[in-house]
Motif scaffolding. Structure first.
Motif, short mmCIF file in Angstrom:
data_model
loop_
_atom_site.label_atom_id
_atom_site.label_comp_id
_atom_site.label_asym_id
_atom_site.label_seq_id
_atom_site.Cartn_x
_atom_site.Cartn_y
_atom_site.Cartn_z
N PRO A 129 8.76 -0.20 -0.40
CA PRO A 129 10.12 -0.36 0.38
C PRO A 129 10.09 -0.82 1.77
O PRO A 129 10.60 -1.21 2.66
CB PRO A 129 10.73 1.09 0.26
CG PRO A 129 9.50 1.85 0.13
CD PRO A 129 8.27 1.21 -0.49
N ASP A 136 16.80 8.88 2.09
CA ASP A 136 16.55 8.17 0.75
C ASP A 136 16.00 9.16 -0.04
O ASP A 136 15.15 10.03 0.34
CB ASP A 136 15.51 7.15 1.21
CG ASP A 136 16.16 5.92 1.58
OD1 ASP A 136 17.47 5.54 1.44
OD2 ASP A 136 15.48 4.77 2.11
N MET A 138 13.55 9.18 -3.30
CA MET A 138 12.66 8.39 -4.24
C MET A 138 11.72 9.24 -5.19
O MET A 138 11.81 10.44 -4.96
CB MET A 138 11.90 7.36 -3.37
CG MET A 138 12.64 6.72 -2.26
SD MET A 138 11.77 5.67 -1.57
CE MET A 138 12.95 4.56 -0.52
N ARG A 160 13.21 3.86 -6.18
CA ARG A 160 14.32 4.19 -5.50
C ARG A 160 15.53 5.05 -6.28
O ARG A 160 15.67 4.46 -7.28
CB ARG A 160 15.27 3.07 -4.93
CG ARG A 160 14.34 2.31 -3.87
CD ARG A 160 15.23 1.37 -3.18
NE ARG A 160 14.55 0.60 -2.03
CZ ARG A 160 14.51 1.06 -0.82
NH1 ARG A 160 15.02 1.96 -0.44
NH2 ARG A 160 13.67 0.25 0.07
N TYR A 163 20.56 8.09 -2.25
CA TYR A 163 20.53 8.44 -0.78
C TYR A 163 21.63 9.56 -0.63
O TYR A 163 22.49 9.66 -1.38
CB TYR A 163 20.78 7.23 -0.06
CG TYR A 163 21.96 6.58 -0.11
CD1 TYR A 163 23.24 6.92 0.62
CD2 TYR A 163 22.12 5.51 -1.18
CE1 TYR A 163 24.34 6.02 0.13
CE2 TYR A 163 23.03 4.83 -1.41
CZ TYR A 163 24.40 5.32 -0.45
OH TYR A 163 25.54 4.50 -0.81
#
Length: 188
Positions: A129, A136, A138, A160, A163
């Protein structure tokens, strides 16, 4: 030969002939450069127009993917505080949802993220990223859930997941130690 005789007849000196030839050569070279420059500029404008169109298409595609992927809502609870979270719709999330509701202890790393290792591997769609934003969520590798509470730059690969909406409130709630976190799907 006839040109030289013509200039001799007109009493034009050799220096003037050389000057006239020099000026003619400069004029010819200048025309050639202008023609090349105009052609090159036109090509660059066409390339830039294509690149801008491609960039706009990618932006539209990204926005479309984001709008369709924001359909999964999740609540994260730390202590008494609840945080609204949006998850992308991908194969990793679908595998993660099968584990919900989930209650885990997440460890702190570098005072910018909380992490937890699952005992099983999850499917991944890893990318690098580059810039990671606070909030975020992940997956590092194929089994490490990570929630960032500070923005960082990274050259590591992550999948991902989603969020957190209220990042400032979340950053205040996590502190710099290990935390107990609960994950629950939001029913529509």
């Amino acid at each position: 030969m006839n040109v030289l005789k013509y200039f001799k007849k007109k009493r034009v000196s050799v220096m003037k002939i050389a000057l006239i030839l020099f000026m003619f050569a400069i004029f010819t070279i200048s025309l050639g450069l202008i023609a090349c420059s105009t052609s090159e500029t036109k090509e660059r404008k066409e390339i830039n127009a294509k690149e801008m169109l491609s960039s706009e298409n990618n932006q539209v595609r990204d926005e479309t993917e984001m709008s369709t992927s924001q359909t999964i809502k999740l609540n994260i609870t730390i202590g008494d505080e609840e945080f609204s979270t949006r998850l992308y719709d991908n194969q990793t999330i679908r595998a993660l949802i099968e584990k919900l509701p989930l209650s885990i202890v997440m460890e702190d790393l570098h005072r910018n993220e909380k992490f937890y290792y699952f005992s099983e591997k999850l499917l991944t769609e890893s990318v690098i990223p580059g810039n990671i934003k606070a909030g975020d969520i992940m997956l590092y590798g194929d089994n490490c859930l990570v929630i960032f509470y500070e923005s960082i730059s990274s050259s590591f690969s992550y999948t991902r997941l989603g969020y957190i909406d209220d990042v400032e409130k979340f950053a205040q709630a996590v502190g710099d130690g290990d935390i107990h976190v609960s994950f629950d799907l939001v029913e529509d």
